[in-house]
Enzyme design. Structure first.
Site, PDB file in Angstrom:
ATOM      1  N   LYS A 113     -26.162  48.153  13.474  1.00 34.34           N
ATOM      2  CA  LYS A 113     -24.832  48.491  12.962  1.00 34.34           C
ATOM      3  C   LYS A 113     -24.359  49.768  13.658  1.00 34.34           C
ATOM      4  CE  LYS A 113     -22.993  48.185   8.296  1.00 34.34           C
ATOM      5  NZ  LYS A 113     -23.355  48.361   6.900  1.00 34.34           N
TER       6      LYS A 113
HETATM    7  C1  E4P Z   1     -20.792  47.481   4.855  1.00 36.11           C
HETATM    8  O1  E4P Z   1     -21.614  46.989   5.587  1.00 36.11           O
HETATM    9  C2  E4P Z   1     -21.027  48.650   3.999  1.00 36.11           C
HETATM   10  O2  E4P Z   1     -22.422  48.758   3.803  1.00 36.11           O
HETATM   11  C3  E4P Z   1     -20.422  48.544   2.641  1.00 36.11           C
HETATM   12  O3  E4P Z   1     -19.821  47.284   2.434  1.00 36.11           O
HETATM   13  C4  E4P Z   1     -19.596  49.707   2.236  1.00 36.11           C
HETATM   14  O4  E4P Z   1     -19.156  49.507   0.914  1.00 36.11           O
HETATM   15  P1  E4P Z   1     -18.565  50.681   0.003  1.00 36.11           P
HETATM   16  O5  E4P Z   1     -17.198  50.997   0.487  1.00 36.11           O
HETATM   17  O6  E4P Z   1     -18.543  50.088  -1.381  1.00 36.11           O
HETATM   18  O7  E4P Z   1     -19.518  51.832   0.142  1.00 36.11           O
END
Ligand code: E4P
Length: 214
Positions: A83
């Site tokens: 990522k």
């Molecule tokens: C995406 O891969 C992130 O891990 C996640 O969806 C972020 O979510 P949040 O905005 O609830 O922290």
């Protein structure tokens, strides 16, 4: 439509995998921090449970540093997807990963043009954060529709991974729009299964069953 679970909590992953709801897993540094465990240990345990893509995020910001992390992460297990944040340096790293055969999920995407660049760079997944856009009075799901339209116009292979999902309506809309993946927290996956009429109906059936001679 694929369902990923957005968590680093092993119990949550096991529980939802048993329901057939885990095509993959997304983690991020905040989710890993909540476990109080070492990143590598958590990641390896997740990969022992889930054979689908498991996103592991880099925590550096230059191309060379990100590539060093990406190579180390990708070496751990075949299903690890690296990522990478949507920065100019991140896009360079995505391109280098694509050339090196390392799969990527581009994170922290908040606009259609950012998503276009990620696809051009060769990302396997783009993660637009719908909940965080909703939080600032911008329609997160509208962005998903725009990205799907743009990718479709040019036949990009990058999959749209709806992230920062906060409630069942996000998932419902994502499915109607044809988004490739939604990554959901455990709580949202559980909410999706719930309906008050199911609970009322079951209570009645179980109650009536007591009247049936045994
Ligand atoms: C995406 O891969 C992130 O891990 C996640 O969806 C972020 O979510 P949040 O905005 O609830 O922290």
């Amino acid at each position: 439509m694929k369902f990923f679970i957005d968590t680093a909590d092993i119990k949550e992953i096991r529980e939802t995998a048993a329901m057939g709801l885990v095509d993959g897993v997304t983690t991020n540094p905040s989710l890993v921090a909540k476990t109080g465990r070492k990143f590598r240990d958590v990641l390896l345990e997740i990969c022992d449970i889930v054979k689908g893509p498991v996103s592991a995020e880099v925590v550096t910001t230059t191309h060379d540093e990100m590539m060093k992390e990406a190579r180390e992460l990708a070496k751990l297990r075949d299903n690890i997807v690296v990522k990478i944040p949507l920065l100019p340096e991140g896009l360079k790293a995505v391109r280098s990963c694509a050339d090196a055969g390392i799969k990527t999920n581009v994170t922290l995407c908040f606009s259609a043009t950012q998503a276009l660049l990620a696809a051009k760079a060769g990302a396997n997944y783009i993660s637009p954060f719908v909940g965080r856009l909703d939080d600032i009075s911008t329609d997160g799901m509208q962005l998903i529709g725009e990205i799907l339209e743009i990718y479709d116009n040019y036949d990009f292979k990058t999959e749209v991974l709806v992230a920062s999902v906060r409630h069942p309506i996000h998932v419902h809309q994502a499915a109607r729009m044809g988004a490739h993946v939604a990554t959901c927290p455990f709580s949202v996956l559980m909410q999706l299964a719930k309906h008050p009429l199911t609970d009322i109906g079951l209570a009645k059936f179980l109650d009536d069953w007591k009247k049936v001679p045994q």
